[in-house]
Design an enzyme around this catalytic site. Structure first.
Site, PDB file in Angstrom:
ATOM      1  N   LYS A 188      -6.849   3.948   8.235  1.00  0.00           N
ATOM      2  CA  LYS A 188      -5.891   4.879   7.641  1.00  0.00           C
ATOM      3  C   LYS A 188      -6.448   6.306   7.605  1.00  0.00           C
ATOM      4  O   LYS A 188      -5.738   7.278   7.908  1.00  0.00           O
ATOM      5  CB  LYS A 188      -5.518   4.415   6.234  1.00  0.00           C
ATOM      6  CG  LYS A 188      -4.708   3.119   6.213  1.00  0.00           C
ATOM      7  CD  LYS A 188      -4.440   2.640   4.793  1.00  0.00           C
ATOM      8  CE  LYS A 188      -3.626   1.353   4.793  1.00  0.00           C
ATOM      9  NZ  LYS A 188      -3.376   0.844   3.438  1.00  0.00           N
ATOM     10  N   SER A 241       0.808  -1.226   0.000  1.00  0.00           N
ATOM     11  CA  SER A 241       0.000   0.000   0.000  1.00  0.00           C
ATOM     12  C   SER A 241       0.836   1.269   0.000  1.00  0.00           C
ATOM     13  O   SER A 241       0.284   2.359  -0.126  1.00  0.00           O
ATOM     14  CB  SER A 241      -0.937   0.010   1.212  1.00  0.00           C
ATOM     15  OG  SER A 241      -0.205  -0.010   2.414  1.00  0.00           O
TER      16      SER A 241
END
Length: 807
Positions: free
Chosen positions: A735, A692
């Protein structure tokens, strides 16, 4: 060294007439003393002693024997030997295959070593024959008679001494020879034997020997007494056992019961009352029949009795009635926990299905989330809402399969597994069983507990769960199992497949504020003795504690800081100060010290080569900074920061994409020919992996090479491909919440993660700008600031210049 063997005395030859040479070879002895007139064998194995025996074997065969002061000394010096010894005559020699020699000698006379005239290869010394002193009188005769009596008694007490020794002692008329005969059969210390050998006054020798014999006789009589007592106790136990068996037989004939019979009857009633399944009932009846045949004194009796106790105390047919009132359950869950709507909805769905269909099997739920998000306490609330008993089993660090399935009864101290123990403690067959920290199970030579849980956590199999100790099936299908974990990665796939995963992500700031005022502040006020005082916390003060003193996904540190403020207030009250009416932001440094966390994003991203990324951790989301620098070199790529293989491959893919798009990005095509690129992720002690961070690495390298800094209020996440596509990633809610905690205003996410917006609270979506992208060019368009501070439209124009042409 001498060996135990038979000894005899020469009573016919007058040894006083045997001439003793003035110089004799000296043979040291270890652990034995040989007396005159004694015939004794011993083994010679030392090199010097072997040479001595071989040298005198064809000579006069008379040598001197003296004991060593230290038996462990292999090569004794002359001063390590006793000065008084015995002159002996070698009668026989027998050589063994290992070169050692067995020697049979006869003691001739007491001697004293005056001077050693040879030391190699063996000792030779000048010797003097010693003369014994004895004056016959009535007292001497009495001593001699007493010695004969004591020696005879000694021989009768020692089983390995022949009775003929008593007759031999009576026949010896010479008191000196009598003392030597008696001393030669005593197993006492070498020092005492040497003292007897060195004593020339026969009267003194008689007195010393009488003292020693009296002592040895007392020790022997005491040993016989102890042995007799032990034998008597053994006979007594055997007699009591025999009488007890006779008593039982008499009671059976008379039809009278005993305590044992009442115990058996009581167990039979308990078996009947337990209402076990047929298979368990057969096992209990079989063991009860065995118990009747086993004597109570036998160790097997306790084992069988304990097994039956476990069978009759398990809740085979005992269950609690579920409270199926949906409104009541909703009220209890809302009272104990704020938000967590998905989990609450799932529990209410279970209750609704159970209300319509009574025999439904219990689901296997798995709560996954960072520490401190309320997973374990949520299980306790669900038990309270359902009206079920609550049992908790911590699986963290368990490595033994027997902890789950139990030990077999063949082992000493065996017990059922923790599942069966928990059911007995709960007292019902349908408790709520929470298995804490299922992701921290271990495995070693004792088995794999995770594999043992496969049967427990499978609704299609656990209705016949077999514990190794019980060895009969127990129905676990009515148990509501809930497991908790911080991460799913370490849970074996087969075990994870059996569970319905419900994620408990980190809390937003608004959720934390609500929880603090609803739960944490009242709880900590009561626990710290401030419950009756009207002390309020400003909302801004609590927000400052959340932002400046804690940085976590859960609530544990936040609760500690609230508790710390309450303790400070409690201390000030006990010291005579007045309690504050409100806790404000200005008071926090006094109570909690200086602020611990600051937003460093602006300072760390105001120069080219630095980009802010978003990462998922077991403790919730977090932000990471990716830094790139360029130096002279030859096409080298250095990656540091404890990166995993997948993350390293993302960095290589990012560099390859930028090299392929160098002309479109305004970068010299040969920028890599004489340069090295170094990509670093700070916090190098923490291992990092995953794809990611691909878009963040691309933005960092592109920022370095183009000289344009990445926006300081922007963070990004997403996986990249060599074609410039941005692929979806996981952990979006965590996140985004981490970006908000860090002061980020804009977040770049992959387009295919758009559906994950449903998990993000509405207030967060309203406060932050979330940009969805399909390609790296879209990422760079939003990430770069123009040198003259261009507006959003200006950045969009710049993006159009680098956007790939349609195929």
């Amino acid at each position: 060294m001498a060996e135990p063997s038979e000894k005899r005395f020469e009573t016919e030859e007058d040894l006083s007439r045997v001439e003793i040479p003035e110089t004799l070879p000296v043979l040291p002895l270890r652990g034995i003393v040989i007396f005159p007139s004694q015939i004794h064998p011993f083994l010679v194995s030392r090199a010097a002693s072997l040479k001595l025996i071989e040298a005198v074997g064809h000579d006069s065969r008379i040598i001197a024997l003296t004991a060593q002061k230290n038996p462990e000394d292999e090569n004794p010096a002359p001063d390590a030997l006793y000065q008084r010894g015995t002159a002996v005559r070698i009668l026989k020699m027998l050589k063994y295959p290992d070169q050692s020699i067995r020697v049979l000698v006869q003691g001739l006379a007491r001697i004293e070593l005056r001077q050693f005239i040879q030391r190699e290869p063996y000792f030779v010394a000048q010797v003097t024959r010693l003369t014994e002193v004895f004056t016959p009188d009535k007292e001497g005769e009495a001593l001699q008679a007493n010695l004969i009596s004591q020696f005879s008694k000694f021989v009768s007490l020692v089983p390995y001494l022949p009775d003929e020794l008593q007759v031999m002692a009576m026949q010896v008329r010479d008191p000196a020879r009598l003392t030597d005969l008696a001393a030669s059969y005593l197993k006492i210390a070498v020092e005492e034997l040497q003292d007897l050998l060195a004593t020339l006054d026969v009267r003194q020798r008689l007195e010393k020997l009488l003292v020693i014999l009296t002592r040895e006789i007392e020790l022997l009589e005491l040993g016989h007494k102890i042995q007799s007592q032990v034998q008597s106790e053994l006979n007594k136990s055997q007699r009591e056992y025999y009488l007890r068996q006779q008593l039982k037989a008499i009671q059976r004939e008379l039809g009278e019961g005993d305590g044992r019979s009442s115990e058996i009857d009581e167990l039979a009633k308990k078996i009947e009352a337990a209402k076990m399944p047929e298979e368990a009932r057969k096992a209990a009846d079989k063991e009860l029949d065995r118990l009747k045949m086993i004597p109570p004194e036998s160790a097997e009796h306790t084992v069988v009795r304990t097994y039956i106790d476990w069978l009759v105390t398990l809740p085979w047919s005992v269950s609690t009635e579920d409270n199926l009132d949906i409104k009541h359950a909703r009220a209890v869950l809302d009272e104990d926990h704020y938000d967590l709507e998905k989990v609450k909805e799932r529990i209410l769905e279970f209750l609704a299905v159970r209300k319509l269909k009574q025999d439904t099997k219990g689901p296997i739920l798995c709560f996954v989330g960072p520490p401190g998000t309320g997973k374990t306490s949520l299980g306790r609330s669900i038990a309270r809402a359902l009206g079920r008993k609550f049992q908790r089993l911590s699986l963290g660090g368990i490595r033994d399969e027997a902890e789950i399935r139990g030990h077999r009864r063949t082992y000493i101290g065996s017990l059922p597994g923790r599942i069966i123990q928990g059911l007995r403690n709960a007292g019902s067959n349908n408790p709520l069983f929470i298995l804490d920290e299922v992701d921290k199970l271990g495995a070693d030579f004792r088995g794999d507990p995770a594999s043992a849980l496969l049967e427990v956590l499978d609704p299609e199999q656990n209705n016949t769960f077999a514990d190794h100790y019980l060895d009969v099936p127990f129905d676990l299908s009515r148990v509501l199992f809930i497991t908790t974990a911080n991460m799913l990665d370490t849970i074996p796939h087969a075990l994870r497949d059996r569970m319905e995963v419900l994620e408990l992500p980190g809390y937003t700031e608004e959720e934390k504020l609500a929880i603090v005022f609803q739960h944490l502040i009242p709880k900590q006020m009561n626990e710290n003795g401030l419950g009756e005082m009207q002390i309020e916390f400003d909302r801004d003060a609590v927000a400052e504690i959340i932002r400046g003193y804690t940085r976590e996904a859960g609530l544990r540190n936040l609760e500690r800081e609230i508790s710390r403020v309450c303790r400070k207030i409690a201390r000030s009250i006990t010291e005579g100060e007045t309690a504050p009416a409100r806790v404000t932001v200005e008071m926090l440094p006094k109570y909690l010290g200086p602020r611990k966390f600051f937003s460093e994003v602006a300072e760390r991203t105001n120069e080219p080569g630095v980009a802010t990324g978003l990462a998922w951790t077991p403790n919730g989301g977090d932000i990471i900074f990716i830094e790139s620098t360029r130096m002279n070199g030859q096409k080298g790529l250095t990656l540091t920061g404890s990166l995993g293989d997948v993350m390293k491959e993302s960095a290589q893919a990012a560099l390859s994409y930028i090299r392929s798009r160098a002309d479109k990005l305004g970068i010299a095509p040969d920028f890599y020919d004489k340069s090295d690129i170094h990509v670093h992720v700070p916090a190098g002690a923490i291992p990092k992996d995953g794809p990611s961070a691909g878009v963040t690495m691309t933005a960092s390298i592109a920022s370095l090479l183009t000289g344009r800094p990445v926006r300081s209020d922007l963070a990004m996440t997403g996986e990249i491909t060599l074609r410039g596509k941005v692929l979806p990633v996981g952990g979006i809610k965590e996140k985004v919440l981490a970006a908000r905690r860090a002061g980020i205003k804009t977040v770049i996410l992959p387009r295919r993660n758009e559906h994950d917006l449903d998990d993000i609270p509405p207030e967060v979506r309203a406060e932050m700008e979330i940009v969805f992208v399909d390609t790296i060019d879209d990422v760079l368009a939003h990430a770069f600031r123009s040198a003259d501070g261009a507006s959003e439209s200006g950045q969009a124009d710049a993006a159009a210049q680098v956007r790939p042409e349609a195929a």
